[in-house]
Design a protein around this motif. Sequence first.
Motif, short mmCIF file in Angstrom:
data_model
loop_
_atom_site.label_atom_id
_atom_site.label_comp_id
_atom_site.label_asym_id
_atom_site.label_seq_id
_atom_site.Cartn_x
_atom_site.Cartn_y
_atom_site.Cartn_z
N UNK A 1 0.94 -1.07 -0.18
CA UNK A 1 -0.05 -0.07 0.16
C UNK A 1 0.84 1.33 0.02
N UNK A 2 1.92 0.96 0.88
CA UNK A 2 2.78 2.41 0.95
C UNK A 2 3.54 2.66 -0.55
N UNK A 3 4.11 1.75 -0.98
CA UNK A 3 4.93 1.48 -2.35
C UNK A 3 3.84 1.78 -3.45
N UNK A 4 2.47 1.45 -3.54
CA UNK A 4 1.66 1.91 -4.35
C UNK A 4 1.48 3.35 -4.33
N UNK A 5 1.28 3.95 -3.04
CA UNK A 5 1.07 5.24 -2.93
C UNK A 5 1.92 6.15 -3.69
N UNK A 6 3.22 5.63 -3.34
CA UNK A 6 4.40 6.76 -3.67
C UNK A 6 4.57 6.52 -5.08
N UNK A 7 4.10 5.40 -5.74
CA UNK A 7 4.23 5.06 -7.15
C UNK A 7 3.11 5.72 -8.00
N UNK A 8 2.16 6.12 -7.37
CA UNK A 8 1.00 6.78 -7.84
C UNK A 8 1.41 8.17 -7.83
N UNK A 9 2.09 8.68 -6.92
CA UNK A 9 1.91 10.25 -6.62
C UNK A 9 3.22 10.46 -7.79
N UNK A 10 4.31 9.83 -8.04
CA UNK A 10 5.31 10.21 -9.10
C UNK A 10 4.73 10.04 -10.65
N UNK A 11 3.50 9.49 -10.84
CA UNK A 11 3.11 9.37 -12.18
C UNK A 11 2.65 10.81 -12.67
N UNK A 12 2.90 10.97 -14.14
CA UNK A 12 2.52 12.21 -14.78
C UNK A 12 1.19 12.08 -15.11
N UNK A 13 0.35 12.97 -15.45
CA UNK A 13 -1.10 12.95 -15.68
C UNK A 13 -1.44 11.88 -17.06
N UNK A 14 -0.36 11.95 -17.99
CA UNK A 14 -0.40 11.20 -19.22
C UNK A 14 -0.16 9.64 -18.70
N UNK A 15 0.70 9.43 -17.89
CA UNK A 15 1.12 7.93 -17.36
C UNK A 15 -0.28 7.53 -16.85
N UNK A 16 -0.54 8.40 -15.76
CA UNK A 16 -1.84 7.95 -14.93
C UNK A 16 -2.99 7.57 -15.94
N UNK A 17 -3.25 8.42 -16.83
CA UNK A 17 -4.37 8.00 -17.91
C UNK A 17 -4.18 6.80 -18.79
N UNK A 18 -2.82 6.61 -19.21
CA UNK A 18 -2.37 5.31 -19.99
C UNK A 18 -2.60 4.09 -18.70
N UNK A 19 -2.69 4.42 -17.58
CA UNK A 19 -2.45 3.09 -16.73
C UNK A 19 -3.67 2.81 -16.49
N UNK A 20 -4.81 3.89 -16.34
CA UNK A 20 -6.39 3.59 -16.35
C UNK A 20 -6.90 2.98 -17.60
N UNK A 21 -6.38 3.09 -18.81
CA UNK A 21 -6.79 2.84 -20.05
C UNK A 21 -6.34 1.13 -19.97
N UNK A 22 -5.01 0.95 -19.43
CA UNK A 22 -4.43 -0.50 -19.44
C UNK A 22 -5.44 -1.41 -18.53
N UNK A 23 -5.94 -0.81 -17.37
CA UNK A 23 -6.64 -1.46 -16.42
C UNK A 23 -7.84 -1.99 -16.94
N UNK A 24 -8.49 -0.78 -17.79
CA UNK A 24 -9.83 -0.94 -18.32
C UNK A 24 -9.66 -2.12 -19.37
N UNK A 25 -8.93 -2.21 -20.09
CA UNK A 25 -8.69 -3.33 -21.03
C UNK A 25 -8.63 -4.60 -20.31
N UNK A 26 -7.70 -4.66 -19.32
CA UNK A 26 -7.50 -6.08 -18.72
C UNK A 26 -8.85 -6.31 -18.12
N UNK A 27 -9.51 -5.57 -17.40
CA UNK A 27 -10.99 -5.96 -16.77
C UNK A 27 -11.85 -6.33 -17.95
#
Length: 225
Positions: free
Chosen positions: A70-96
């Motif tokens: 949980x701590x590592x995930x919070x740190x990881x999400x904090x350093x993402x750029x908006x573009x990376x966060x959006x790409x990650x969200x899209x990847x997760x959507x496709x996976x689901x």
Amino acid sequence: RGSASEERPKRPLTAYFRFLKESRPAFRQNNPEMSNMELVKKIASAWKELPASQKQVYEEARKTEWQKYSEQLAAYKAQLTPAQAAALKEERKKRLAKRRSFRAKREMTVLGKPKRPRSGFNIFVSENYQESEGASPVAKLKQLFDAWRKMSSSQKQPYLQLAEDDKVRYENEMKSWEAKMAELGREDLIRSKKSRSKKSTTETGKVKASSRESKAKSKLKKSEE
């Protein structure tokens, strides 16, 4: 730099999977003749019989790992750029979506949904695949597709007739299956009357067969590129 998802912290194992991972080598050593499936079943049985106090050890390890995750995930999400966060969200959507599609197909198999009717070309391929020339499956399909394209209408007719018979088989089986689904309260799996009448027209059948041939041709082209 790789995609953002490659750097994402990995979820910790559940208590059971932690036990499975740790126990597998010893179980494999003691049961060398067992298949992987049999081995997993044996370990699952051992887990069920494990005293609660021993299971608790694995559960506590999971909780500790989860806190760290949980701590590592919070740190990881904090350093993402908006573009990376959006790409990650899209990847997760496709996976689901992929997972949902797989579950839906598996459910249809369990419920015994009839297999869709085959086109004349599909039947021709299945009957001639073994004898067709070609060093690979793609080469065999290419040879069969070329042969089908060169066939006259009269030569194709037996396969097209079998396809028509298969459509009748499918419709009859679907009616029985949908009646069973209605009894089970699964109206969500029953086709609407509108779509059913559309599918029953000969013209639609022809278009679908043509579409399948086009898809097969497209797949062959992609594999050759």
